[in-house]
Design an enzyme around this catalytic site. Structure first.
Site, PDB file in Angstrom:
ATOM      1  CB  SER A 171       6.028  -6.480   9.543  1.00 26.67           C
ATOM      2  OG  SER A 171       5.231  -5.967   8.495  1.00 26.67           O
TER       3      SER A 171
ATOM      4  CB  CYS B 149      11.897   0.310   5.661  1.00 27.31           C
ATOM      5  SG  CYS B 149      10.744  -0.322   4.445  1.00 27.31           S
TER       6      CYS B 149
ATOM      7  CB  SER C 140       2.298  -5.681   4.677  1.00 27.74           C
ATOM      8  OG  SER C 140       3.192  -5.309   5.694  1.00 27.74           O
ATOM      9  CG  LEU C 141      -4.751  -7.556   3.627  1.00 23.61           C
ATOM     10  CD1 LEU C 141      -4.276  -8.977   3.340  1.00 23.61           C
ATOM     11  CD2 LEU C 141      -6.065  -7.590   4.408  1.00 23.61           C
ATOM     12  CG  HIS C 142      -0.359  -2.806   2.035  1.00 24.54           C
ATOM     13  ND1 HIS C 142      -0.240  -2.114   3.216  1.00 24.54           N
ATOM     14  CD2 HIS C 142       0.845  -3.406   1.834  1.00 24.54           C
ATOM     15  CE1 HIS C 142       0.981  -2.286   3.699  1.00 24.54           C
ATOM     16  NE2 HIS C 142       1.644  -3.067   2.893  1.00 24.54           N
TER      17      HIS C 142
ATOM     18  CB  CYS D 261      12.512  -0.760  13.342  1.00 23.59           C
ATOM     19  SG  CYS D 261      11.887  -1.198  11.722  1.00 23.59           S
TER      20      CYS D 261
ATOM     21  CG  ASN E 143       6.965   8.293   5.914  1.00 20.75           C
ATOM     22  OD1 ASN E 143       7.483   9.230   5.318  1.00 20.75           O
ATOM     23  ND2 ASN E 143       7.229   8.010   7.170  1.00 20.75           N
TER      24      ASN E 143
ATOM     25  CB  CYS F 296       5.588  -2.793  -1.865  1.00 15.74           C
ATOM     26  SG  CYS F 296       5.351  -4.427  -1.172  1.00 15.74           S
TER      27      CYS F 296
ATOM     28  N   GLY G 273      13.460  -5.369   3.772  1.00 16.20           N
ATOM     29  CA  GLY G 273      13.392  -6.786   3.445  1.00 16.20           C
ATOM     30  C   GLY G 273      12.149  -7.492   3.929  1.00 16.20           C
ATOM     31  CD  GLU G 274       8.064 -10.837   3.714  1.00 14.67           C
ATOM     32  OE1 GLU G 274       7.520  -9.721   3.825  1.00 14.67           O
ATOM     33  OE2 GLU G 274       7.829 -11.774   4.497  1.00 14.67           O
TER      34      GLU G 274
HETATM   35  N1  SAH Z   1       8.572  -6.685   4.152  1.00 18.57           N
HETATM   36  C1  SAH Z   1       7.786  -6.627   5.330  1.00 18.57           C
HETATM   37  C2  SAH Z   1       8.432  -5.857   6.451  1.00 18.57           C
HETATM   38  C3  SAH Z   1       9.140  -4.579   6.100  1.00 18.57           C
HETATM   39  S1  SAH Z   1       8.132  -3.245   5.572  1.00 18.57           S
HETATM   40  C4  SAH Z   1       6.402  -6.102   5.026  1.00 18.57           C
HETATM   41  O1  SAH Z   1       6.182  -5.595   3.945  1.00 18.57           O
HETATM   42  O2  SAH Z   1       5.542  -6.231   5.892  1.00 18.57           O
HETATM   43  C5  SAH Z   1       7.362  -2.717   7.083  1.00 18.57           C
HETATM   44  C6  SAH Z   1       6.068  -1.957   6.899  1.00 18.57           C
HETATM   45  O3  SAH Z   1       6.333  -0.643   6.362  1.00 18.57           O
HETATM   46  C7  SAH Z   1       5.099  -2.630   5.942  1.00 18.57           C
HETATM   47  O4  SAH Z   1       3.816  -2.667   6.494  1.00 18.57           O
HETATM   48  C8  SAH Z   1       5.151  -1.715   4.745  1.00 18.57           C
HETATM   49  O5  SAH Z   1       3.984  -1.812   4.015  1.00 18.57           O
HETATM   50  C9  SAH Z   1       5.370  -0.358   5.374  1.00 18.57           C
HETATM   51  N2  SAH Z   1       5.870   0.662   4.446  1.00 18.57           N
HETATM   52  C10 SAH Z   1       6.852   0.555   3.544  1.00 18.57           C
HETATM   53  N3  SAH Z   1       7.018   1.723   2.872  1.00 18.57           N
HETATM   54  C11 SAH Z   1       6.128   2.594   3.387  1.00 18.57           C
HETATM   55  C12 SAH Z   1       5.801   3.960   3.122  1.00 18.57           C
HETATM   56  N4  SAH Z   1       6.459   4.667   2.196  1.00 18.57           N
HETATM   57  N5  SAH Z   1       4.814   4.534   3.837  1.00 18.57           N
HETATM   58  C13 SAH Z   1       4.160   3.815   4.795  1.00 18.57           C
HETATM   59  N6  SAH Z   1       4.417   2.534   5.083  1.00 18.57           N
HETATM   60  C14 SAH Z   1       5.388   1.920   4.398  1.00 18.57           C
HETATM   61 FE1  SF4 Z   2       7.197  -4.588   0.187  1.00 20.23          FE
HETATM   62 FE2  SF4 Z   2       8.031  -4.952   2.720  1.00 20.23          FE
HETATM   63 FE3  SF4 Z   2       9.662  -5.499   0.651  1.00 20.23          FE
HETATM   64 FE4  SF4 Z   2       9.059  -2.967   1.194  1.00 20.23          FE
HETATM   65  S1  SF4 Z   2      10.192  -4.340   2.495  1.00 20.23           S
HETATM   66  S2  SF4 Z   2       9.091  -3.960  -0.858  1.00 20.23           S
HETATM   67  S3  SF4 Z   2       6.951  -3.159   1.919  1.00 20.23           S
HETATM   68  S4  SF4 Z   2       7.729  -6.528   1.121  1.00 20.23           S
END
Ligand code: SAH
Ligand code: SF4
Length: 348
Positions: free
Chosen positions: A198, A340, A221-223, A104, A297, A115, A168-169
């Site tokens: 992702s 992450c 990542s819809l949420h 990963c 998490n 987020c 990161g995104e």
């Molecule tokens: N920025 C991208 C990819 C990195 S985050 C994105 O947001 O998709 C990868 C995944 O980990 C995303 O689905 C994110 O929502 C999830 N994630 C980040 N922090 C988390 C946490 N504390 N618990 C569960 N999932 C988490």
């Molecule tokens: Fe949101 Fe993905 Fe950036 Fe974390 S890494 S702040 S989940 S966009």
């Protein structure tokens, strides 16, 4: 930063050695050393002429990171904190399974999206990673995990799956991410279908992947099923509506023929109600997708919680009754700062 070799394709390496007055095939040898034999120095590239090795060493660095810390999970998960050449710190995780070996990777130092449940998001944003810095993480994880004693049957020779799910995104750093995808495919021989990107939903980036018919696995990542709730969870940088994001997913499915994954981080009392589950089932109706439920998490310093098991079961069964395939992310990395950004935050 001085020029680095990791991040260049075989063709670019061929051009580079030709400029140095050497035959092009030396570029193939260079690629072999960097990507397949995991060289850390030019010195060890013993089938290259000494003159070329010294010239390269004067002008370039290989581009390997420094390992600042290694955390071993109670399962086979290994998490690394790496320092890039300018000292920027990123996390990367190795996940050796019985049948395959996954990594990963991070695509940015921090993340500008912020987020509310994400440790990376809370730590702010420093810069984009280069394609070389993304691919380098795979090489370092591979070497580190290989040297670890793991249960018999664990796959630890070569990484064969990569997820762009670290810090990161990726679609806010799309040029480097796309180049890294090409390098992972062409130089490390990883199948496109084994690469998962992702994204939090940067629509122009999704449409670009669709237009280029990129055969990766796309995870969104819809949420949240509606914009009001989604804005609370994802406050900055991404201005696209749920409708626009799902339309872009439809276009991706149409162009690539590949099913998309919708990730849904379950937060107790925030987005985990039956109402949200029904609403989600409604908005994704007709989209070739599956929903991946990720129980939150816990990141230190936050007051958010994962829902009780019963609540997760209810959410899941509402989606399933509507005919939507659902998976639940396994809690890998038990005992380490698995989500992450968590390891880096603790170290900083
Ligand atoms: N920025 C991208 C990819 C990195 S985050 C994105 O947001 O998709 C990868 C995944 O980990 C995303 O689905 C994110 O929502 C999830 N994630 C980040 N922090 C988390 C946490 N504390 N618990 C569960 N999932 C988490
Ligand atoms: Fe949101 Fe993905 Fe950036 Fe974390 S890494 S702040 S989940 S966009």
């Amino acid at each position: 930063m001085s020029k680095t070799i990791i991040g260049l394709s075989t063709d670019e390496l061929r051009a580079l050695v030709e400029q140095a007055g050497e035959p092009a095939y030396r570029g193939n040898q260079l690629a072999e050393w960097i990507y397949r034999r995991e060289a850390h120095t030019f010195e060890e590239m013993t089938n290259l002429p000494l003159g070329l090795r010294s010239q390269l060493a004067r002008e370039y660095e290989i581009g390997r990171s420094r390992i600042l810390s290694v955390q071993h999970g109670r399962d086979t998960t290994t998490k690394l904190l790496l320092a890039m050449s300018d000292g920027a710190r990123v996390e990367t995780v190795g996940l050796p399974y019985a049948g395959h070996f996954s990594c990963c990777v991070s695509t940015q130092v921090g993340c500008p999206v912020g987020c509310i449940f994400c440790a990376t998001g809370m730590s702010g944003y420093t810069r984009n990673l280069t394609a070389g810095e993304i691919v380098e993480q795979v090489l370092t994880v591979q070497e580190t995990v290989r040297s670890r004693q793991l249960p018999a049957g664990s796959h630890t020779d070569r990484i064969d799956h990569v997820t762009f799910m670290g810090m990161g995104e990726p679609l806010l750093n799309q040029a480097a991410t796309m180049k890294a995808i090409q390098l992972l495919k062409n130089e490390l021989g990883i199948a496109m279908r084994h690469l998962t990107l992702s994204t939090v939903g940067f629509v122009p980036g999704i449409l670009k992947l669709a237009g280029e018919k990129t055969q990766i696995t796309l995870a969104i990542s819809l949420h949240a099923p509606n914009d009001r709730l989604r804005r609370k969870l994802i406050p900055r940088a991404i201005k696209f509506s749920v409708t626009e994001i799902l339309d872009a997913c439809r276009e991706f499915v149409r162009q690539t023929g590949r099913r998309v994954t919708l990730e849904y981080c379950l937060l107790n009392g925030i987005n985990d109600g039956s109402r949200e589950a029904h609403e989600l089932a409604g908005v994704v109706d007709g989209l070739n997708c599956h929903v991946n439920l990720i129980p939150y998490n816990a990141a230190s310093g936050l007051t958010l919680h994962s829902p009780p098991r019963e609540q997760i079961r209810t959410f899941r069964s509402i989606l399933e009754s509507a005919g939507i395939p659902v998976t639940q992310r396994l809690q890998r990395g038990a005992g380490i700062d698995a989500a992450c950004g968590q390891l880096r935050n603790r170290t900083i």
